[in-house]
Design an enzyme around this catalytic site. Structure first.
Site, PDB file in Angstrom:
ATOM      1  N   ASN A  94       0.793  -1.223   0.000  1.00 32.40           N
ATOM      2  CA  ASN A  94       0.000   0.000   0.000  1.00 32.40           C
ATOM      3  C   ASN A  94       0.829   1.279   0.000  1.00 32.40           C
ATOM      4  O   ASN A  94       0.367   2.317  -0.467  1.00 32.40           O
ATOM      5  CB  ASN A  94      -0.921  -0.017   1.230  1.00 32.40           C
ATOM      6  CG  ASN A  94      -1.602   1.309   1.477  1.00 32.40           C
ATOM      7  OD1 ASN A  94      -2.431   1.754   0.688  1.00 32.40           O
ATOM      8  ND2 ASN A  94      -1.243   1.960   2.568  1.00 32.40           N
ATOM      9  N   TYR A 160       4.498  10.778 -11.190  1.00 30.51           N
ATOM     10  CA  TYR A 160       3.553   9.930 -10.461  1.00 30.51           C
ATOM     11  C   TYR A 160       2.853   8.961 -11.419  1.00 30.51           C
ATOM     12  O   TYR A 160       2.758   7.756 -11.133  1.00 30.51           O
ATOM     13  CB  TYR A 160       2.521  10.786  -9.725  1.00 30.51           C
ATOM     14  CG  TYR A 160       1.502   9.953  -8.982  1.00 30.51           C
ATOM     15  CD1 TYR A 160       1.878   9.219  -7.855  1.00 30.51           C
ATOM     16  CD2 TYR A 160       0.169   9.868  -9.399  1.00 30.51           C
ATOM     17  CE1 TYR A 160       0.961   8.427  -7.181  1.00 30.51           C
ATOM     18  CE2 TYR A 160      -0.746   9.083  -8.722  1.00 30.51           C
ATOM     19  CZ  TYR A 160      -0.346   8.364  -7.610  1.00 30.51           C
ATOM     20  OH  TYR A 160      -1.253   7.578  -6.946  1.00 30.51           O
ATOM     21  N   LYS A 164       3.034   4.729 -11.470  1.00 28.86           N
ATOM     22  CA  LYS A 164       1.872   3.841 -11.379  1.00 28.86           C
ATOM     23  C   LYS A 164       1.696   3.010 -12.649  1.00 28.86           C
ATOM     24  O   LYS A 164       1.192   1.876 -12.589  1.00 28.86           O
ATOM     25  CB  LYS A 164       0.614   4.660 -11.068  1.00 28.86           C
ATOM     26  CG  LYS A 164       0.612   5.232  -9.651  1.00 28.86           C
ATOM     27  CD  LYS A 164       0.776   4.135  -8.589  1.00 28.86           C
ATOM     28  CE  LYS A 164       0.682   4.660  -7.175  1.00 28.86           C
ATOM     29  NZ  LYS A 164       0.794   3.590  -6.162  1.00 28.86           N
ATOM     30  N   VAL A 193      -9.479   9.457  -3.578  1.00 30.43           N
ATOM     31  CA  VAL A 193      -9.770   8.904  -2.256  1.00 30.43           C
ATOM     32  C   VAL A 193      -9.356   9.945  -1.223  1.00 30.43           C
ATOM     33  O   VAL A 193      -8.224  10.429  -1.242  1.00 30.43           O
ATOM     34  CB  VAL A 193      -9.004   7.588  -1.997  1.00 30.43           C
ATOM     35  CG1 VAL A 193      -9.439   6.981  -0.674  1.00 30.43           C
ATOM     36  CG2 VAL A 193      -9.212   6.609  -3.139  1.00 30.43           C
TER      37      VAL A 193
END
Length: 261
Positions: A94, A160, A164, A193
């Protein structure tokens, strides 16, 4: 029922990185409710101890061990080996972060290096460390936290998004390499989120972080934990390769519908 029965997480040994807050913390509570033995890893020892105390108060029979270190530290692998005794049934990879929203030529090299180190190198190292244990045991599950940024791109997210995309490709290759070994390699790719993600991205600027979610309803850490737990509880012959999830107010990283506030 046989092999079609839902998979029980009771007594599973679950290693969660980035477990002191946000999605990692929510996932810790979710699997604790199912009787798993937890290994919680994060940099902030005090926060980890708080999470441990809260979990054990709610679930007195659950074993919780904390591993306070940065996943990028050179001694992290040795510490994880010592605490887990080289036995992990589930890895929830995570830990990750974004830093800055500047265009690439204006970005800081230190930010780039930290994102690559945390999002790519540390992720890969954790899989490299734990996967042999799972192969030896003849079973195991790995969930990598990816992002919609692993499928789309947007301005101000060059590094970023690249990290990913790397996690996405890595997860798929390891999935192929472990097919037929009773090991499930999965990933979840959330959109917006509401966690500490934006606060970290904007380096503590709470006002700017709050503006990210203004006028819309984002996902919450519990939503992602619930989906990951669903992935893990499927019968052993079922692999949910990936869940891509966004709030209903978001259509893509660049399409967000906001109501007037």
């Amino acid at each position: 029922m046989g092999s079609h029965a839902l998979y029980s997480l009771k007594n599973s040994r679950v290693l969660i990185t980035g477990a002191s807050s946000g999605i990692g913390r929510a996932m810790a509570f979710s699997v604790a409710a199912r009787g798993s033995h937890l290994f919680l890893l994060a940099r902030r020892e005090e926060k980890l101890k708080e999470v441990k105390a809260e979990i054990q108060k709610e679930f007195p029979d659950v074993k919780v061990e904390v591993i306070a270190c940065d996943v990028n530290d050179s001694h992290a692998a040795d510490l994880i080996k010592k605490v887990t005794e080289e036995k992990v049934d589930v890895l929830v990879n995570n830990a990750g972060l974004a830093l800055g929203r500047e265009k690439f030529e204006l970005s800081q090299l230190s930010d780039m290096e930290q994102m690559i180190s945390t999002n790519i190198t540390a992720n890969f190292k954790l899989v490299h460390l734990t996967l042999p244990w799972m192969i030896k045991a003849g079973k195991g599950d790995i969930i990598n936290l990816c992002s919609v940024a692993g499928h789309y791109t947007y301005q101000g997210g060059a590094v970023y998004c690249a990290t990913k995309h790397a996690v996405n490709a890595f997860t798929r290759v390891v999935r192929e390499e472990t097919a037929g070994k009773n090991i499930r390699i999965m990933q979840i790719s959330p959109g917006m989120v509401d966690t500490e993600f934006s606060k970290v991205r904007f380096k503590g600027d709470q006002k700017t972080a709050d503006a990210v979610y203004a006028g819309m309803k984002p996902l919450h850490a519990d939503d992602i934990a619930r989906m990951m737990t669903f992935m893990l509880e499927q019968p052993r012959h079922v692999v949910i390769d990936e869940i891509i999830t966004m709030p209903t107010d978001q259509g893509s990283p660049t399409t967000v519908v906001r109501k007037n506030t």
